[in-house]
Enzyme design. Structure first.
Site, mmCIF file in Angstrom:
data_model
loop_
_atom_site.group_PDB
_atom_site.id
_atom_site.type_symbol
_atom_site.label_atom_id
_atom_site.label_comp_id
_atom_site.label_asym_id
_atom_site.label_seq_id
_atom_site.Cartn_x
_atom_site.Cartn_y
_atom_site.Cartn_z
ATOM 1 C CG ASP A 115 -0.328 -0.605 2.448
ATOM 2 O OD1 ASP A 115 0.915 -0.651 2.521
ATOM 3 O OD2 ASP A 115 -1.068 -1.009 3.355
ATOM 4 C CD GLU A 170 -4.259 3.574 6.923
ATOM 5 O OE1 GLU A 170 -5.296 3.330 7.545
ATOM 6 O OE2 GLU A 170 -3.160 3.081 7.213
HETATM 7 C C1 LIG Z 1 -3.798 -1.869 9.203
HETATM 8 C C2 LIG Z 1 -4.732 -0.742 9.463
HETATM 9 O O1 LIG Z 1 -4.550 0.004 10.413
HETATM 10 N N1 LIG Z 1 -5.755 -0.592 8.589
HETATM 11 C C3 LIG Z 1 -6.793 0.373 8.764
HETATM 12 C C4 LIG Z 1 -7.791 0.230 7.640
HETATM 13 C C5 LIG Z 1 -8.854 1.307 7.628
HETATM 14 C C6 LIG Z 1 -10.204 0.815 7.256
HETATM 15 C C7 LIG Z 1 -11.296 1.868 7.170
HETATM 16 N N2 LIG Z 1 -10.854 3.158 6.757
HETATM 17 C C8 LIG Z 1 -12.004 1.945 8.509
HETATM 18 O O2 LIG Z 1 -11.639 2.809 9.330
HETATM 19 O O3 LIG Z 1 -12.906 1.188 8.747
HETATM 20 C C9 LIG Z 1 -7.484 0.181 10.104
HETATM 21 O O4 LIG Z 1 -7.970 1.179 10.662
HETATM 22 O O5 LIG Z 1 -7.552 -0.960 10.615
#
Ligand SMILES: CC(=O)N[C@@H](CCC[C@H](N)C(=O)O)C(=O)O
Length: 374
Positions: free
Chosen positions: A67, A126
């Site tokens: 990413d 993100e």
């Molecule tokens: C690994 C990590 O921290 N990923 C993020 C992915 C975001 C998903 C989306 N924007 C949400 O907030 O639901 C995480 O917050 O887990």
């Protein structure tokens, strides 16, 4: 300084939010174009890139995804190579992920392998999510790999460790936005208004009962409201309020149940406060589910061949849109130890750069093994 540490520091200074990764894309492109081009083909996709490295006698294609986006966080590390972009930071390690991907790519540009390789530089992990549209793109349909790998930094593990498990590794996620509209007015005349600050606070409190009372205690779920906005000044009762959050569940079924309860509670608030409420679920990510065969093959390989310590970990409530790729293509994601007292999404996160070489060595060695298999 090691080339990939320099790359990581360069990228760390220019974090960009989802689908705005223009400088990042230019940086990646100019590095990849500086490599020998004979066996590479590059295709731009929005602010991301697909890079194919042609093998010598391919029987399959091996995919590797990183990413590339940053987060809306004001960096507080005090590092000399801190973000130069206001309120944007690589606080989830995507700068390391990219430098590792370039390290692995560079190795295979200089060293022959039988199979074809596809490197995917994916925007907007993100949010709002780049993996799903990238997967559906014409380029991916044409170059679709037969297996795919990715990693994520893990501040809680020391450098030299890799943590993973087969099956479910990361949760199902859904963003959550709720807009409330009532009747504002003078702070001294609450009886003439419908106060949306109180409505928002009541909602947050009532949401706490969903996880404790509606989700099976042997299952797991998280509802986090990360932001509340509302009102104008201290002596005006708020006409509007907005809640922004995220839902995490270990099963797609629990996600449906949580959303059903959110809908009912929000309906109750509308009735109780005589206000209007609009729910928007924003972007949703499919769970990260590691292929059993490939994950165990990797674990066995690590145990036999390498100097890293393998930890068979539990699933986490983090989300990752790489889950969409794993839903169609067998593969796995793993945690890479980077030893930081500050966690993911923290303004002081400073992952150890020693983990870059660890990951480049492991992934070049494992991909060489898989890509030369008979
Ligand atoms: C690994 C990590 O921290 N990923 C993020 C992915 C975001 C998903 C989306 N924007 C949400 O907030 O639901 C995480 O917050 O887990």
């Amino acid at each position: 300084m090691n080339t990939y540490v320099k790359i990581r520091r360069d990228l760390h200074q220019i974090p960009e939010l989802g689908f705005q990764e223009f400088k990042t894309q230019d940086y990646l492109l100019s590095y990849i174009q500086s490599l020998p081009q004979e066996r590479i083909e590059i295709k731009k996709w929005k602010t991301g890139l697909f890079v194919k490295v042609y093998g010598m006698s391919p029987k399959k294609t091996i995919g590797y995804r990183t990413d590339i986006d940053g987060l809306p966080i004001e960096e507080q590390t005090g590092l000399p190579f801190s973000s130069t972009h206001n309120n944007q930071m690589h606080a989830c390690g995507h700068d390391l992920h990219m430098s590792i991907a370039l390290g692995v790519l560079t190795h295979f540009v200089h060293n022959e392998i039988h199979d074809d390789l596809l490197f995917i530089f994916q925007p907007a992990e993100e949010g709002p999510g780049g993996a799903e549209p990238m997967l559906k793109s014409e380029i991916m349909q044409q170059w679709k790999p037969d297996m795919i790998f990715a990693l994520h930094i893990a501040p809680e593990y020391p450098v030299g460790t890799i943590a993973l498990k087969d099956g479910l590794l990361f949760a199902n996620t859904s963003e959550l936005f709720i807009d409330l509209k009532g009747k504002g007015g003078h702070a001294a005349y609450p009886h003439q208004t419908n106060d949306m600050v109180i409505a928002a606070c009541t909602l947050v409190n009532q949401f706490q009962t969903i996880v404790s009372r509606n989700v099976n205690p042997l299952d797991s779920a998280v509802i986090t409201i990360g932001k509340i906005t509302g009102g104008t000044v201290q002596n005006i009762i708020a006409e509007k309020a907005r809640l922004e959050g995220t839902i995490r569940t270990l099963s797609p079924e629990s996600m449906k149940k949580v959303k059903h309860r959110i809908k009912s509670i929000v309906k109750g608030i509308e009735t109780g406060f005589e206000c209007e409420a609009v729910i928007d679920y924003g972007s949703m990510y499919h769970q990260v589910y590691n292929d059993e065969h490939l994950t165990n093959d990797f674990i066995n390989y690590l145990k036999q061949e390498s100097t890293v310590q393998v930890i068979e970990c539990r699933e986490a409530m983090t989300g990752e849109d790489f889950g969409y790729m794993l839903d169609e293509i067998p593969g796995f994601m793993f945690w890479l130890g980077v030893d930081s007292p500050f966690g993911l999404h923290h303004a002081k996160l400073n992952p150890s750069e020693d983990a870059i070489n660890v990951a480049v060595n492991i992934m070049t060695s494992y991909i060489t093994h898989k890509g030369n298999e008979e």
